[in-house]
Design a protein around this motif. Structure first.
Motif, PDB file in Angstrom:
ATOM      1  N   VAL B   4       0.862  -1.177   0.000  1.00  0.00           N
ATOM      2  CA  VAL B   4       0.000   0.000   0.000  1.00  0.00           C
ATOM      3  C   VAL B   4       0.897   1.225   0.000  1.00  0.00           C
ATOM      4  N   THR B   5       0.670   2.109  -0.946  1.00  0.00           N
ATOM      5  CA  THR B   5       1.494   3.311  -1.066  1.00  0.00           C
ATOM      6  C   THR B   5       0.649   4.554  -0.846  1.00  0.00           C
ATOM      7  N   GLN B   6       1.073   5.359   0.096  1.00  0.00           N
ATOM      8  CA  GLN B   6       0.475   6.671   0.315  1.00  0.00           C
ATOM      9  C   GLN B   6       1.584   7.675  -0.001  1.00  0.00           C
ATOM     10  N   PRO B   7       1.527   8.284  -1.160  1.00  0.00           N
ATOM     11  CA  PRO B   7       2.675   9.075  -1.625  1.00  0.00           C
ATOM     12  C   PRO B   7       2.934  10.358  -0.853  1.00  0.00           C
ATOM     13  N   GLU B   8       1.915  10.883  -0.192  1.00  0.00           N
ATOM     14  CA  GLU B   8       2.088  12.134   0.534  1.00  0.00           C
ATOM     15  C   GLU B   8       2.238  11.861   2.021  1.00  0.00           C
ATOM     16  N   LYS B   9       3.350  12.338   2.569  1.00  0.00           N
ATOM     17  CA  LYS B   9       3.556  12.188   4.009  1.00  0.00           C
ATOM     18  C   LYS B   9       2.747  13.236   4.757  1.00  0.00           C
ATOM     19  N   LEU B  10       2.632  14.422   4.168  1.00  0.00           N
ATOM     20  CA  LEU B  10       1.933  15.537   4.789  1.00  0.00           C
ATOM     21  C   LEU B  10       1.121  16.264   3.731  1.00  0.00           C
ATOM     22  N   LEU B  11      -0.111  16.583   4.093  1.00  0.00           N
ATOM     23  CA  LEU B  11      -0.975  17.337   3.199  1.00  0.00           C
ATOM     24  C   LEU B  11      -1.618  18.464   3.994  1.00  0.00           C
ATOM     25  N   SER B  12      -1.408  19.689   3.533  1.00  0.00           N
ATOM     26  CA  SER B  12      -1.992  20.849   4.203  1.00  0.00           C
ATOM     27  C   SER B  12      -3.007  21.500   3.278  1.00  0.00           C
ATOM     28  N   VAL B  13      -4.191  21.748   3.801  1.00  0.00           N
ATOM     29  CA  VAL B  13      -5.238  22.409   3.030  1.00  0.00           C
ATOM     30  C   VAL B  13      -5.900  23.451   3.916  1.00  0.00           C
ATOM     31  N   PHE B  14      -6.565  24.410   3.259  1.00  0.00           N
ATOM     32  CA  PHE B  14      -7.310  25.412   4.010  1.00  0.00           C
ATOM     33  C   PHE B  14      -8.714  24.888   4.305  1.00  0.00           C
ATOM     34  N   GLU B  20      -8.079  15.439  -0.947  1.00  0.00           N
ATOM     35  CA  GLU B  20      -7.918  14.116  -1.538  1.00  0.00           C
ATOM     36  C   GLU B  20      -6.640  13.491  -1.000  1.00  0.00           C
ATOM     37  N   LEU B  21      -6.787  12.412  -0.281  1.00  0.00           N
ATOM     38  CA  LEU B  21      -5.646  11.665   0.248  1.00  0.00           C
ATOM     39  C   LEU B  21      -5.459  10.447  -0.643  1.00  0.00           C
ATOM     40  N   LYS B  22      -4.275  10.342  -1.211  1.00  0.00           N
ATOM     41  CA  LYS B  22      -4.048   9.297  -2.210  1.00  0.00           C
ATOM     42  C   LYS B  22      -3.613   7.970  -1.591  1.00  0.00           C
ATOM     43  N   CYS B  23      -4.114   6.907  -2.196  1.00  0.00           N
ATOM     44  CA  CYS B  23      -3.732   5.556  -1.793  1.00  0.00           C
ATOM     45  C   CYS B  23      -3.694   4.688  -3.042  1.00  0.00           C
ATOM     46  N   ASN B  24      -2.564   4.061  -3.269  1.00  0.00           N
ATOM     47  CA  ASN B  24      -2.442   3.089  -4.348  1.00  0.00           C
ATOM     48  C   ASN B  24      -2.022   1.752  -3.765  1.00  0.00           C
ATOM     49  N   PHE B  70      -7.430   3.860  -4.201  1.00  0.00           N
ATOM     50  CA  PHE B  70      -8.530   3.954  -3.238  1.00  0.00           C
ATOM     51  C   PHE B  70      -8.373   5.287  -2.514  1.00  0.00           C
ATOM     52  N   HIS B  71      -8.498   6.366  -3.283  1.00  0.00           N
ATOM     53  CA  HIS B  71      -8.252   7.692  -2.732  1.00  0.00           C
ATOM     54  C   HIS B  71      -9.402   8.125  -1.818  1.00  0.00           C
ATOM     55  N   LEU B  72      -9.067   8.818  -0.759  1.00  0.00           N
ATOM     56  CA  LEU B  72     -10.039   9.326   0.209  1.00  0.00           C
ATOM     57  C   LEU B  72     -10.333  10.785  -0.114  1.00  0.00           C
ATOM     58  N   LYS B  73     -11.621  11.125  -0.194  1.00  0.00           N
ATOM     59  CA  LYS B  73     -11.993  12.468  -0.605  1.00  0.00           C
ATOM     60  C   LYS B  73     -13.012  13.086   0.344  1.00  0.00           C
ATOM     61  N   LYS B  74     -12.933  14.407   0.437  1.00  0.00           N
ATOM     62  CA  LYS B  74     -13.942  15.172   1.162  1.00  0.00           C
ATOM     63  C   LYS B  74     -14.059  16.513   0.472  1.00  0.00           C
ATOM     64  N   PRO B  75     -15.272  16.958   0.169  1.00  0.00           N
ATOM     65  CA  PRO B  75     -15.415  18.191  -0.616  1.00  0.00           C
ATOM     66  C   PRO B  75     -15.023  19.458   0.142  1.00  0.00           C
ATOM     67  N   PHE B  76     -15.259  19.488   1.446  1.00  0.00           N
ATOM     68  CA  PHE B  76     -14.977  20.697   2.224  1.00  0.00           C
ATOM     69  C   PHE B  76     -14.292  20.308   3.537  1.00  0.00           C
ATOM     70  N   TYR B  85      -3.962   9.719   8.544  1.00  0.00           N
ATOM     71  CA  TYR B  85      -4.843   8.811   7.828  1.00  0.00           C
ATOM     72  C   TYR B  85      -4.019   7.659   7.232  1.00  0.00           C
ATOM     73  N   TYR B  86      -4.514   6.450   7.441  1.00  0.00           N
ATOM     74  CA  TYR B  86      -3.847   5.261   6.945  1.00  0.00           C
ATOM     75  C   TYR B  86      -4.765   4.492   6.013  1.00  0.00           C
ATOM     76  N   CYS B  87      -4.239   4.113   4.877  1.00  0.00           N
ATOM     77  CA  CYS B  87      -4.928   3.235   3.959  1.00  0.00           C
ATOM     78  C   CYS B  87      -4.466   1.809   4.272  1.00  0.00           C
ATOM     79  N   ALA B  88      -5.386   0.841   4.206  1.00  0.00           N
ATOM     80  CA  ALA B  88      -5.022  -0.532   4.548  1.00  0.00           C
ATOM     81  C   ALA B  88      -5.641  -1.496   3.547  1.00  0.00           C
ATOM     82  N   LEU B  89      -4.902  -2.564   3.285  1.00  0.00           N
ATOM     83  CA  LEU B  89      -5.316  -3.605   2.338  1.00  0.00           C
ATOM     84  C   LEU B  89      -5.487  -4.915   3.081  1.00  0.00           C
ATOM     85  N   GLY B  90      -6.586  -5.593   2.822  1.00  0.00           N
ATOM     86  CA  GLY B  90      -6.823  -6.900   3.432  1.00  0.00           C
ATOM     87  C   GLY B  90      -6.538  -8.000   2.431  1.00  0.00           C
TER      88      GLY B  90
END
Lengths: 117, 109
Positions: B4-14, B20-24, B70-76, B85-90
């Motif tokens: 499981v790859t989460q390419p961004e260690k840190l994401l800052s938004v207003f 969008e938190l990326k997960c591949n 399996f990207h995680l998204k939230k509009p606002f 946030y951790y992405c996990a694979l079963g």
């Protein structure tokens, strides 16, 4: 309903000392895990168990030992503590039936913050 | 190998901006994916699972098998979304959940 309970919450060890981190769960889960989380970093799997009497190494097992004599308990033993083992340790458990994870949820303990000086 | 790859260690938004938190993932079988969240000094807890196709706290995640994502998204984004946030694979077989390295989301007021 306690879930996953870890003891102690905090501990300071001197280099070369040994200790056991306790983990117990009351949900009759078959899978149990130990992770470490270094400051600002993600989770690293140390050891895991798929049932009583069965354990296996994870990503970073060196310097640690585990046992799983009962379904409820999964203690983690540190022998000859080193500064590199300074971390927060999380125990977790899941109930997995069959080959699919489906509605599985991993329950985590509150963590043990260990400092080796 | 399962990965499981989460390419961004840190994401800052207003606050109020989309997130969008990326997960591949890398897995040859039929994947089962999860998002876990860890608020400051708290234990990890399940946020959502792809099998449920639900929205939790305004977050959604869609499994894209073609892009193995399996990207995680939230509009606002809200300030209370600040967390790890951790992405996990079963995977199949007697193997444990595989977690990504995690992405720390910081929502700036």
């Amino acid at each position: 309903n306690a879930g996953v309970t870890q003891t102690p919450k905090f501990r300071i060890l001197k280099i070369g000392q040994s200790m056991t981190l306790q983990c117990t769960q009351d949900m009759n889960h078959n899978y149990m895990y130990w992770y470490r989380q270094d400051p600002g970093m993600g989770l690293k799997l140390i050891y895991y168990s798929v049932g009583a009497g069965i354990t296996d190494k994870g990503e970073v097992p060196n310097g640690y030992n585990v046992s799983r004599s009962t379904t409820e308990d999964f203690p983690l033993r540190l022998e000859l503590a080193a500064p590199s083992q300074t971390s927060v340790y999380f125990c977790a458990s899941t109930l997995r039936l069959g080959d699919r994870w489906g509605n599985t949820e991993a329950f985590f303990g509150q963590g043990t913050r260990l400092t080796v000086v | 190998a399962q990965r499981v790859t989460q390419p961004e260690k840190l994401l800052s938004v207003f606050k109020g901006a989309p997130v969008e938190l990326k997960c591949n993932y890398s897995y040859s079988g039929s994947p089962e994916l999860f998002w876990y969240v860890q608020y400051s000094r708290q234990r990890l807890q399940l946020l959502l699972r792809h099998i449920s196709r639900e929205s939790i706290k305004g977050f959604t995640a869609d499994l894209n098998k073609g892009e193995t994502s399996f990207h995680l998204k939230k509009p606002f984004a809200q300030e209370e979304d600040s967390a790890m946030y951790y992405c996990a694979l079963g995977p199949s077989g007697n193997t444990p959940l595989v977690f990504g390295k995690g992405t720390r989301l910081s929502v700036i007021a």
